[in-house]
Design an enzyme around this catalytic site. Structure first.
Site, PDB file in Angstrom:
ATOM      1  N   LYS A  10       4.883  10.319   0.275  1.00  0.00           N
ATOM      2  CA  LYS A  10       4.624  10.905  -1.047  1.00  0.00           C
ATOM      3  C   LYS A  10       4.961  12.404  -1.094  1.00  0.00           C
ATOM      4  O   LYS A  10       5.141  13.048  -0.043  1.00  0.00           O
ATOM      5  CB  LYS A  10       3.156  10.653  -1.413  1.00  0.00           C
ATOM      6  CG  LYS A  10       2.811   9.181  -1.655  1.00  0.00           C
ATOM      7  CD  LYS A  10       1.344   9.028  -2.089  1.00  0.00           C
ATOM      8  CE  LYS A  10       0.997   7.591  -2.420  1.00  0.00           C
ATOM      9  NZ  LYS A  10      -0.439   7.472  -2.863  1.00  0.00           N
ATOM     10  N   TYR A  50       3.224   2.155 -10.512  1.00  0.00           N
ATOM     11  CA  TYR A  50       1.757   2.205 -10.525  1.00  0.00           C
ATOM     12  C   TYR A  50       1.157   1.564 -11.780  1.00  0.00           C
ATOM     13  O   TYR A  50       0.008   1.837 -12.123  1.00  0.00           O
ATOM     14  CB  TYR A  50       1.278   3.641 -10.346  1.00  0.00           C
ATOM     15  CG  TYR A  50       1.250   4.084  -8.895  1.00  0.00           C
ATOM     16  CD1 TYR A  50       0.508   3.383  -7.942  1.00  0.00           C
ATOM     17  CD2 TYR A  50       1.953   5.206  -8.473  1.00  0.00           C
ATOM     18  CE1 TYR A  50       0.475   3.780  -6.611  1.00  0.00           C
ATOM     19  CE2 TYR A  50       1.919   5.624  -7.139  1.00  0.00           C
ATOM     20  CZ  TYR A  50       1.171   4.899  -6.212  1.00  0.00           C
ATOM     21  OH  TYR A  50       1.127   5.305  -4.901  1.00  0.00           O
ATOM     22  N   ASN A 113      -2.317  11.781  -0.986  1.00  0.00           N
ATOM     23  CA  ASN A 113      -2.704  11.190   0.298  1.00  0.00           C
ATOM     24  C   ASN A 113      -1.513  10.699   1.136  1.00  0.00           C
ATOM     25  O   ASN A 113      -1.636   9.774   1.931  1.00  0.00           O
ATOM     26  CB  ASN A 113      -3.743  10.085   0.075  1.00  0.00           C
ATOM     27  CG  ASN A 113      -3.230   8.993  -0.842  1.00  0.00           C
ATOM     28  OD1 ASN A 113      -2.083   9.015  -1.267  1.00  0.00           O
ATOM     29  ND2 ASN A 113      -4.072   8.013  -1.117  1.00  0.00           N
ATOM     30  N   HIS A 116       2.100   5.640   0.670  1.00  0.00           N
ATOM     31  CA  HIS A 116       1.775   4.376   0.000  1.00  0.00           C
ATOM     32  C   HIS A 116       2.150   3.245   0.939  1.00  0.00           C
ATOM     33  O   HIS A 116       3.164   3.325   1.636  1.00  0.00           O
ATOM     34  CB  HIS A 116       2.568   4.210  -1.297  1.00  0.00           C
ATOM     35  CG  HIS A 116       2.538   2.792  -1.808  1.00  0.00           C
ATOM     36  ND1 HIS A 116       1.505   2.316  -2.578  1.00  0.00           N
ATOM     37  CD2 HIS A 116       3.372   1.731  -1.589  1.00  0.00           C
ATOM     38  CE1 HIS A 116       1.712   1.020  -2.827  1.00  0.00           C
ATOM     39  NE2 HIS A 116       2.841   0.640  -2.242  1.00  0.00           N
ATOM     40  N   GLU A 127       7.659  -4.672  -4.657  1.00  0.00           N
ATOM     41  CA  GLU A 127       7.868  -3.226  -4.503  1.00  0.00           C
ATOM     42  C   GLU A 127       9.203  -2.936  -3.806  1.00  0.00           C
ATOM     43  O   GLU A 127       9.928  -2.014  -4.204  1.00  0.00           O
ATOM     44  CB  GLU A 127       6.691  -2.615  -3.739  1.00  0.00           C
ATOM     45  CG  GLU A 127       5.396  -2.640  -4.560  1.00  0.00           C
ATOM     46  CD  GLU A 127       4.162  -2.213  -3.779  1.00  0.00           C
ATOM     47  OE1 GLU A 127       3.070  -2.207  -4.371  1.00  0.00           O
ATOM     48  OE2 GLU A 127       4.270  -1.882  -2.578  1.00  0.00           O
TER      49      GLU A 127
END
Ligand code: UDP
Ligand code: MG
Length: 139
Positions: A10, A50, A113, A116, A127
């Site tokens: 990320k 998302y 964070n 993913h 995905e």
């Protein structure tokens, strides 16, 4: 059983130049990076990715965050890769993440964070298909 999962490094991690350090944790855990591309997510890509969280209060912020710097999209392959990578990532909130996990080592907050990882084999397939074709994946 050998399977594939989808991973994203990320923006908080790419911004701090941590791509190699995150990849080292992944590879040390026995997962193979069989496809990898650095991209800037469009708003449409982030919203779609998302979508499942669209009703949550953090959705707008999450979409903005995912567009805020480059991300590295990856396909990981290995024994029980979906569950294994969830272990390697650690809990969503880094305060709850086990020592040595990517999020314990590098995450800045519950939102920012660092990584993913897919939560099921069905979602992994969906995905992966959002960002890669089969020809991109070299096992
Ligand atoms: N997230 C957030 N606030 C929260 C929970 C989640 O900003 O209270 C963000 C965070 O980046 C997380 C993502 O939304 O990784 C997806 O949430 P999920 O519950 O699916 O966590 P994950 O599967 O990434 O551990
Ligand atoms: Mg999730």
């Amino acid at each position: 059983m050998t399977e594939r999962t989808f991973s994203i490094i990320k923006p908080d991690a790419t911004r701090r130049n941590l791509t190699g350090k995150v990849n080292a944790v992944i590879e040390d855990a026995g997962l193979r990076i069989v496809a990898q591309r650095r991209i800037r997510m469009t708003e449409a890509q982030a919203k779609k990715f998302y979508e499942v969280h669209a009703a949550r209060p953090f959705y707008g912020e999450l979409v903005e965050f995912m567009m805020s710097a480059p991300v590295v999209v990856q396909v990981l392959e290995g024994d029980n890769a979906v569950a294994r990578y969830r272990e390697v990532m650690g809990a969503t909130n880094p305060a709850d993440a086990a020592p040595g996990t990517i999020r314990a080592l590098y995450a800045e907050s519950v939102g920012e964070n660092s990584v993913h990882g897919s939560d099921s084999t069905d979602n992994a397939k969906l995905e992966i298909a959002q960002f890669f074709t089969e020809a991109d994946i070299v096992g």
